[in-house]
Design a protein around this motif. Structure first.
Motif, mmCIF file in Angstrom:
data_model
loop_
_atom_site.group_PDB
_atom_site.id
_atom_site.type_symbol
_atom_site.label_atom_id
_atom_site.label_comp_id
_atom_site.label_asym_id
_atom_site.label_seq_id
_atom_site.Cartn_x
_atom_site.Cartn_y
_atom_site.Cartn_z
ATOM 1 N N ILE A 146 39.106 39.466 44.011
ATOM 2 C CA ILE A 146 40.486 39.546 43.516
ATOM 3 C C ILE A 146 40.857 40.950 43.063
ATOM 4 O O ILE A 146 41.963 41.419 43.336
ATOM 5 N N PRO A 172 35.403 30.499 33.141
ATOM 6 C CA PRO A 172 36.063 29.187 33.188
ATOM 7 C C PRO A 172 37.203 29.139 34.208
ATOM 8 O O PRO A 172 37.357 28.155 34.922
ATOM 9 N N GLU A 173 38.006 30.236 34.292
ATOM 10 C CA GLU A 173 39.141 30.193 35.218
ATOM 11 C C GLU A 173 38.707 30.190 36.685
ATOM 12 O O GLU A 173 39.502 29.897 37.567
ATOM 13 N N ARG A 174 37.442 30.500 36.933
ATOM 14 C CA ARG A 174 36.904 30.423 38.297
ATOM 15 C C ARG A 174 36.229 29.077 38.535
ATOM 16 O O ARG A 174 35.513 28.906 39.519
ATOM 17 N N LEU A 210 44.363 33.632 28.122
ATOM 18 C CA LEU A 210 43.321 33.426 29.128
ATOM 19 C C LEU A 210 42.330 32.370 28.642
ATOM 20 O O LEU A 210 41.891 31.513 29.396
ATOM 21 N N GLY A 253 41.482 28.854 30.318
ATOM 22 C CA GLY A 253 40.082 28.508 30.584
ATOM 23 C C GLY A 253 39.712 27.177 29.982
ATOM 24 O O GLY A 253 39.075 26.343 30.622
ATOM 25 N N ARG A 259 41.152 24.390 31.961
ATOM 26 C CA ARG A 259 40.444 24.253 33.224
ATOM 27 C C ARG A 259 39.130 23.508 33.023
ATOM 28 O O ARG A 259 38.725 22.726 33.836
ATOM 29 N N LEU A 260 38.476 23.767 31.921
ATOM 30 C CA LEU A 260 37.171 23.166 31.659
ATOM 31 C C LEU A 260 37.263 21.795 31.010
ATOM 32 O O LEU A 260 36.271 21.144 30.782
ATOM 33 N N LEU A 270 35.913 30.421 46.670
ATOM 34 C CA LEU A 270 36.546 29.354 45.877
ATOM 35 C C LEU A 270 36.846 29.835 44.463
ATOM 36 O O LEU A 270 37.876 29.494 43.882
ATOM 37 N N GLY A 271 35.942 30.616 43.907
ATOM 38 C CA GLY A 271 36.160 31.175 42.562
ATOM 39 C C GLY A 271 37.393 32.064 42.535
ATOM 40 O O GLY A 271 38.222 31.968 41.624
ATOM 41 N N ASP A 272 37.536 32.914 43.557
ATOM 42 C CA ASP A 272 38.704 33.807 43.616
ATOM 43 C C ASP A 272 39.996 33.002 43.765
ATOM 44 O O ASP A 272 40.993 33.289 43.104
ATOM 45 N N LEU A 273 39.963 31.998 44.650
ATOM 46 C CA LEU A 273 41.168 31.174 44.849
ATOM 47 C C LEU A 273 41.525 30.432 43.565
ATOM 48 O O LEU A 273 42.698 30.306 43.208
ATOM 49 N N SER A 274 40.503 29.960 42.865
ATOM 50 C CA SER A 274 40.727 29.237 41.617
ATOM 51 C C SER A 274 41.308 30.170 40.546
ATOM 52 O O SER A 274 42.211 29.786 39.796
ATOM 53 N N GLU A 275 40.789 31.400 40.506
ATOM 54 C CA GLU A 275 41.285 32.384 39.530
ATOM 55 C C GLU A 275 42.766 32.692 39.790
ATOM 56 O O GLU A 275 43.570 32.739 38.857
ATOM 57 N N HIS A 276 43.105 32.870 41.064
ATOM 58 C CA HIS A 276 44.514 33.074 41.433
ATOM 59 C C HIS A 276 45.352 31.880 40.988
ATOM 60 O O HIS A 276 46.436 32.038 40.436
ATOM 61 N N VAL A 289 44.868 29.567 38.645
ATOM 62 C CA VAL A 289 45.036 29.464 37.188
ATOM 63 C C VAL A 289 46.068 30.483 36.701
ATOM 64 O O VAL A 289 46.944 30.160 35.891
ATOM 65 N N GLU A 290 45.983 31.702 37.228
ATOM 66 C CA GLU A 290 46.955 32.748 36.863
ATOM 67 C C GLU A 290 48.370 32.322 37.238
ATOM 68 O O GLU A 290 49.312 32.494 36.470
ATOM 69 N N ARG A 310 47.333 30.823 50.599
ATOM 70 C CA ARG A 310 46.101 31.637 50.560
ATOM 71 C C ARG A 310 44.993 30.996 51.389
ATOM 72 O O ARG A 310 44.262 31.688 52.103
#
Lengths: 107, 161
Positions: free
Chosen positions: A25, A66-68, B17, B21, B24-25, B104-110, B112-113, B130
């Motif tokens: 990212i 967590p956000e990932r 943030l 988080g 999300r958790l 998947l982590g990058d897509l998830s980060e996008h 959440v943002e 995406r």
């Protein structure tokens, strides 16, 4: 030495600018800010894979956040070979650009 | 616990943030540390329902509602904050094995943002865009590394499992 394409060159420059926190990212955002183009996550990883196979970058497992969704980042750093290839490629461009004149653009 | 009459609280960016988080958790939203004119205790016996109202670069205004713990619908929060599962499954099918987590982590980060900045509907749409733009290059990368036959075989194996 392996040749590097334009997108590979841009990704390698972004990795160097973001060192040591270049990952999917952050690279995507850096390229968007600096070039105005938004490359997909898939495109970024495809380019990273290509330059990794040439030995120009080295991946390093990062932290999960967590956000990932608890998935780890992969950070990328340029190797010495990668830095040399990037410098050679940029020098070639600089040599070509030197004393090159462009016709004025009519608006 | 006393709730401020105006239930809008200002938080600094890093706390946002953390809020995202925590959602999300699926951890208890009441554990969120809130820095505001209200005095919200950490273990108040209540959950907070949080909605982003006016995202800005350095601070965000949140609409905060209090519920007793029993009334908060946890599965609903999960549904609202996770990226679409089918999209993630597509990435698993097409991406090379050693990059699935990172992508998947990058897509998830996008995602959440974008939920925080643009709302859930737009975040879902952008997530799909995406995914659609990524699966081609990811599959091509897999073909380049494994060869077409092996890549198709792995695709089929994952599809069945």
């Amino acid at each position: 030495m392996d040749q590097i394409g334009q997108l590979e060159q841009m990704v390698m420059l972004a990795i160097q600018r973001l060192h040591p926190s270049a990952y999917g990212i952050s690279l995507q955002k850096e390229l968007k800010v600096r070039t105005g183009r938004e490359y997909s996550v898939g495109t970024i990883y495809a380019v990273l894979d290509k330059i990794e196979r040439k030995g120009f970058v080295k991946p390093k497992q990062g932290e999960a956040t967590p956000e990932r969704g608890g998935r780890a980042k992969i950070y990328f750093n340029l190797t010495a070979q990668g830095q040399a290839a990037l410098q050679a490629s940029l020098s070639a461009i600089d040599n070509l650009r030197a004393n090159t004149r462009f016709a004025p653009v009519m608006s | 616990m006393k709730m401020p009459s105006d239930s809008r609280l200002s938080l600094v960016a890093d706390e946002i943030l953390e809020a995202v988080g925590n959602l999300r958790l699926q951890t208890a939203v009441a554990n969120l540390r809130v820095q505001a004119h209200g005095n919200l205790a950490k273990d108040s016996g209540h959950d907070l329902e949080i909605e982003f109202v006016d995202p800005k670069e350095t601070s965000v205004v949140l609409q905060v509602k209090m519920h007793s713990r029993s009334t908060v619908n946890q599965p609903e929060i999960k549904k609202r904050t996770n990226p679409p599962g089918f999209g993630e499954a597509l990435v698993v099918l097409f991406a090379p094995k050693d990059r699935i987590d990172a992508v998947l982590g990058d897509l998830s980060e996008h995602f959440v943002e974008e939920v925080a900045e643009k709302g859930l509907g737009r975040a879902k749409l952008l997530f799909w865009v995406r995914v659609a733009r990524s699966i081609g290059p990811l599959f091509w990368m897999k073909v380049r590394n494994l060869g077409l036959v092996a890549a198709l075989f792995e695709f089929g194996r994952r599809f069945i499992s």
